[in-house]
Design a protein around this motif. Sequence first.
Motif, PDB file in Angstrom:
ATOM      1  N   LEU A 181       0.851  -1.191   0.000  1.00 22.08           N
ATOM      2  CA  LEU A 181       0.000   0.000   0.000  1.00 22.08           C
ATOM      3  C   LEU A 181       0.885   1.239   0.000  1.00 22.08           C
ATOM      4  O   LEU A 181       1.788   1.361   0.834  1.00 22.08           O
ATOM      5  N   LEU A 182       0.620   2.156  -0.931  1.00 20.16           N
ATOM      6  CA  LEU A 182       1.418   3.364  -1.068  1.00 20.16           C
ATOM      7  C   LEU A 182       0.518   4.585  -1.042  1.00 20.16           C
ATOM      8  O   LEU A 182      -0.619   4.540  -1.497  1.00 20.16           O
ATOM      9  N   LYS A 183       1.033   5.673  -0.524  1.00 14.27           N
ATOM     10  CA  LYS A 183       0.393   6.990  -0.654  1.00 14.27           C
ATOM     11  C   LYS A 183       1.383   7.905  -1.360  1.00 14.27           C
ATOM     12  O   LYS A 183       2.442   8.211  -0.817  1.00 14.27           O
ATOM     13  N   ASP A 184       1.070   8.240  -2.596  1.00 17.19           N
ATOM     14  CA  ASP A 184       1.964   9.043  -3.432  1.00 17.19           C
ATOM     15  C   ASP A 184       3.344   8.408  -3.567  1.00 17.19           C
ATOM     16  O   ASP A 184       4.368   9.093  -3.605  1.00 17.19           O
ATOM     17  N   GLY A 185       3.359   7.073  -3.618  1.00 19.17           N
ATOM     18  CA  GLY A 185       4.608   6.356  -3.799  1.00 19.17           C
ATOM     19  C   GLY A 185       5.344   6.022  -2.529  1.00 19.17           C
ATOM     20  O   GLY A 185       6.376   5.342  -2.568  1.00 19.17           O
ATOM     21  N   TYR A 186       4.844   6.463  -1.374  1.00 19.95           N
ATOM     22  CA  TYR A 186       5.502   6.205  -0.091  1.00 19.95           C
ATOM     23  C   TYR A 186       4.827   5.024   0.603  1.00 19.95           C
ATOM     24  O   TYR A 186       3.607   4.984   0.739  1.00 19.95           O
ATOM     25  N   ALA A 187       5.644   4.071   1.075  1.00 20.13           N
ATOM     26  CA  ALA A 187       5.115   2.893   1.768  1.00 20.13           C
ATOM     27  C   ALA A 187       5.140   3.152   3.265  1.00 20.13           C
ATOM     28  O   ALA A 187       6.182   3.054   3.902  1.00 20.13           O
ATOM     29  N   SER A 188       3.977   3.483   3.823  1.00 19.20           N
ATOM     30  CA  SER A 188       3.898   3.810   5.250  1.00 19.20           C
ATOM     31  C   SER A 188       2.821   3.014   5.972  1.00 19.20           C
ATOM     32  O   SER A 188       2.441   3.354   7.086  1.00 19.20           O
ATOM     33  N   PHE A 189       2.334   1.929   5.354  1.00 13.66           N
ATOM     34  CA  PHE A 189       1.140   1.288   5.879  1.00 13.66           C
ATOM     35  C   PHE A 189       1.304  -0.212   6.111  1.00 13.66           C
ATOM     36  O   PHE A 189       0.319  -0.914   6.263  1.00 13.66           O
ATOM     37  N   LEU A 367      15.084  14.209 -12.740  1.00 18.98           N
ATOM     38  CA  LEU A 367      15.774  13.716 -11.547  1.00 18.98           C
ATOM     39  C   LEU A 367      14.808  13.843 -10.379  1.00 18.98           C
ATOM     40  O   LEU A 367      14.225  14.912 -10.167  1.00 18.98           O
ATOM     41  N   LYS A 368      14.643  12.760  -9.608  1.00 17.19           N
ATOM     42  CA  LYS A 368      13.644  12.770  -8.538  1.00 17.19           C
ATOM     43  C   LYS A 368      14.242  12.205  -7.257  1.00 17.19           C
ATOM     44  O   LYS A 368      14.876  11.149  -7.268  1.00 17.19           O
ATOM     45  N   LEU A 369      14.013  12.899  -6.166  1.00 17.22           N
ATOM     46  CA  LEU A 369      14.436  12.447  -4.837  1.00 17.22           C
ATOM     47  C   LEU A 369      13.214  12.432  -3.933  1.00 17.22           C
ATOM     48  O   LEU A 369      12.505  13.433  -3.803  1.00 17.22           O
ATOM     49  N   LYS A 370      12.955  11.291  -3.309  1.00 18.97           N
ATOM     50  CA  LYS A 370      11.835  11.147  -2.381  1.00 18.97           C
ATOM     51  C   LYS A 370      12.373  10.609  -1.064  1.00 18.97           C
ATOM     52  O   LYS A 370      13.172   9.662  -1.045  1.00 18.97           O
ATOM     53  N   THR A 371      11.940  11.195   0.020  1.00 20.83           N
ATOM     54  CA  THR A 371      12.334  10.678   1.329  1.00 20.83           C
ATOM     55  C   THR A 371      11.189  10.865   2.314  1.00 20.83           C
ATOM     56  O   THR A 371      10.415  11.827   2.211  1.00 20.83           O
ATOM     57  N   SER A 372      11.053   9.938   3.232  1.00 19.57           N
ATOM     58  CA  SER A 372       9.971  10.012   4.215  1.00 19.57           C
ATOM     59  C   SER A 372      10.406   9.382   5.522  1.00 19.57           C
ATOM     60  O   SER A 372      11.310   8.529   5.563  1.00 19.57           O
ATOM     61  N   PHE A 373       9.761   9.830   6.587  1.00 14.66           N
ATOM     62  CA  PHE A 373       9.940   9.202   7.897  1.00 14.66           C
ATOM     63  C   PHE A 373       8.562   9.006   8.507  1.00 14.66           C
ATOM     64  O   PHE A 373       7.762   9.940   8.587  1.00 14.66           O
ATOM     65  N   ASN A 374       8.283   7.772   8.914  1.00 13.03           N
ATOM     66  CA  ASN A 374       6.965   7.426   9.439  1.00 13.03           C
ATOM     67  C   ASN A 374       7.086   6.905  10.869  1.00 13.03           C
ATOM     68  O   ASN A 374       7.921   6.034  11.165  1.00 13.03           O
ATOM     69  N   TYR A 375       6.244   7.447  11.723  1.00 12.03           N
ATOM     70  CA  TYR A 375       6.162   7.018  13.124  1.00 12.03           C
ATOM     71  C   TYR A 375       4.750   6.495  13.353  1.00 12.03           C
ATOM     72  O   TYR A 375       3.765   7.201  13.088  1.00 12.03           O
ATOM     73  N   PHE A 376       4.651   5.256  13.813  1.00 11.36           N
ATOM     74  CA  PHE A 376       3.338   4.666  14.071  1.00 11.36           C
ATOM     75  C   PHE A 376       3.360   3.995  15.442  1.00 11.36           C
ATOM     76  O   PHE A 376       4.145   3.077  15.698  1.00 11.36           O
ATOM     77  N   LYS A 377       2.492   4.473  16.314  1.00  7.65           N
ATOM     78  CA  LYS A 377       2.377   3.928  17.672  1.00  7.65           C
ATOM     79  C   LYS A 377       0.982   3.360  17.837  1.00  7.65           C
ATOM     80  O   LYS A 377      -0.011   4.026  17.525  1.00  7.65           O
ATOM     81  N   ARG A 378       0.908   2.141  18.337  1.00  8.83           N
ATOM     82  CA  ARG A 378      -0.392   1.499  18.485  1.00  8.83           C
ATOM     83  C   ARG A 378      -0.440   0.718  19.794  1.00  8.83           C
ATOM     84  O   ARG A 378       0.508   0.018  20.156  1.00  8.83           O
ATOM     85  N   GLY A 379      -1.560   0.842  20.468  1.00  4.54           N
ATOM     86  CA  GLY A 379      -1.805   0.063  21.672  1.00  4.54           C
ATOM     87  C   GLY A 379      -3.088  -0.732  21.520  1.00  4.54           C
ATOM     88  O   GLY A 379      -4.114  -0.200  21.090  1.00  4.54           O
TER      89      GLY A 379
END
Length: 729
Positions: A181-189, A367-379
Amino acid sequence: MQKIIILLCAVLCITRAYAQDNFKITVKDKGNNSPLQGVTILVKGTGIIAKTTENGTASLNNIPAGKQTLIIRNVGYEEQLITLNFPLKQTVPLEILLAASEDELEEVIVSSTRTSRSIQNTPTRVETIELEEIDEKSNMRPANVSMILHESTGISVQQTSATSANASIRIQGLDGRYTQLLKDGYASFGNFASGLSILEIPPLDLSQVEIIKGPSSTLYGAGAIAGVVNFISRTPKEKAEFNFIVNQSNVGQTNIGGFGMQRNKKFGYSLLALANFQKAYDVDDDDFTELPKTKDFTIHPKLFFYPNERTTLVIGNAFTKSDRTGGDIFVVNSNADANHRYFETNNSIRNTSTLDFSYKTNEKDLLKLKTSFNYFKRGIAIPDYRFDGINYNAYTDISYLKNIENQSLIFGANLVYDDFQEQNRAVSLAKNFTTKTAGVYAQQTWDITQKFKLESGMRIDFVNYFNANYSKNEAFILPRISALYKFNDKWSSRIGGGLGYKTPTLFTEQTETFQYQNLLPLNQVKAERSYGGTADVNYKTNIGEDWMISLNQMFFYTRISNSTILLQDAVGNFHFENTSLPVQSKGFETNAKIIFKEYFKLFAGYTFTSAKADYLPVIQNIRLLPQNKLNLALLYEKERNFKMGLEGYFTDRQYLYNNQQTNPFWEFGFMAEKVFGKVSVFVNAENFTDTRQSRYKSVVNGSHLNPTFDDIWTHTEGRTFNAGIKLKL
């Protein structure tokens, strides 16, 4: 001599009459001046019709004298009307330039193949769900994208919790962990977030959804064995757009949201904000929730910078907070007592920061550079048990697109860091797991001829994954190839295949059902590997001036080796092991679309899936997977005025984990929307025949204090009615 003169005069008269009746026309694309084949040309009110040949020309005969209106139509182009006075003297064919429809241009450009080509010229098979359909499905469920995916051929949404309604998706019968699953090419899910992923993606800011079915690891690395679903956000335009929605349903859900965007020469922005509230809902009066009490909020601002015509910089940050409580409705509503104490809570925080830099080195190269940082906390909590964890994910990708004559070349590299840490648990028992991936890839898209196009690629991933029990290093070589052949303007075919892999994870549909309780950390489990492919045939034609028919027949096959399977030991602990016995999924999808006068649209989709796991004893069918599914939808629409639709879905029998089979079932839905200028009012009746699992058997077993739950195989909440108002400025 007199007879010869009379004969010559007759011939001249006939020739003159034929010249008056015969009219020639040439139709070309206004953008590139290339001839257009298959363009329909009609003389209004006469029944005279013709179609252009390969060189874009057509002849119309026996046109009545006087003023006549010619209608020139072609799919994807703006209709053109021309009035001429016949008979008409003509020395060369009349040249007509058709402009491509703006709506169609938005409809067919895809980005998931990284080339941003039109879908008609992309060898990789990509399905798109367009803005119009997204808007329609948003009326049904504004909170998330589950309805968009649930009603797509070959895709199913699998509910994983009876009381909290968590869900995952399946493509071609394979478990959710095999779909990226991607959002705008980013895999955070993925991984720990999987049970809530599709519940935390709102549809309000989407322009289209792109789906690649079959192995896609060459493009996107680990986890793309069954396919890729990429949710594409809208980008700002010079004209400001502001959309607002308020929705209320009979099951106690309230949705309030808005999306706005605008740009000027140097700067742009977009902003999504959405709040969802769900009251605890018990449809069958068994004291247990079919829908949990929910409060969630999403805000997603993006800033766009355009320093010059060649450079674009996009900075975004998406924040979602969600609190879900299901279980005994007395407990959920704060009326717990000695006989009512069961609950299940899911509390999560997701924050994803992204940076996207694009630079056109010339008119065609990027030329394309994409970077992301994802934080997911779940209880997750149930009586006498709690599970808490944090998942960190960092992703960086750099690529260069080079366009040369008849070819597009992409070279790139990426780094992926994924780390899960269980909270409040001794290190030796914690389910901690870390994966580090470094990959390089290359892809060539080659227009060998106007009819034959080839796309081939190769990725090499170097992966290190580890926890306190073990550490492994693996390398994966992932080739992929796809081909498109256009037989003519009506017939085309695509075929493609490749290899894939999936690194180990504890977080699957099965482990989600028992909240990861008594689940041991991974130990000596290796990555799964796959190969597979798809092949399809597509047919599209116009019949007369009123009908358009499109048919697509697709076949698929995927084989997964070194599969990870969930086992339980003598003391009740669960653990994963690899098996040498494979999982195989094969079948086909049939899709048909019929449009009449652009007002009536009929969609039909049928999926046959045979997915089996050789390691399963006795019955090897993959559980909770119907072999046959049928999707039907009939839509009437007058653009920007009124639309209404009726939908029907058939789901065949499914095997449960106890080897029992479910009943087949139908479900039906109805929707209508009326536009009043900038305001539209919509109503929706989902599953109005009230198909639900508790009509066949109670989902909850045992006492209120220690309940157990059946596998979920259809709706639990029953019929749903909702209505709302949308404002577009």
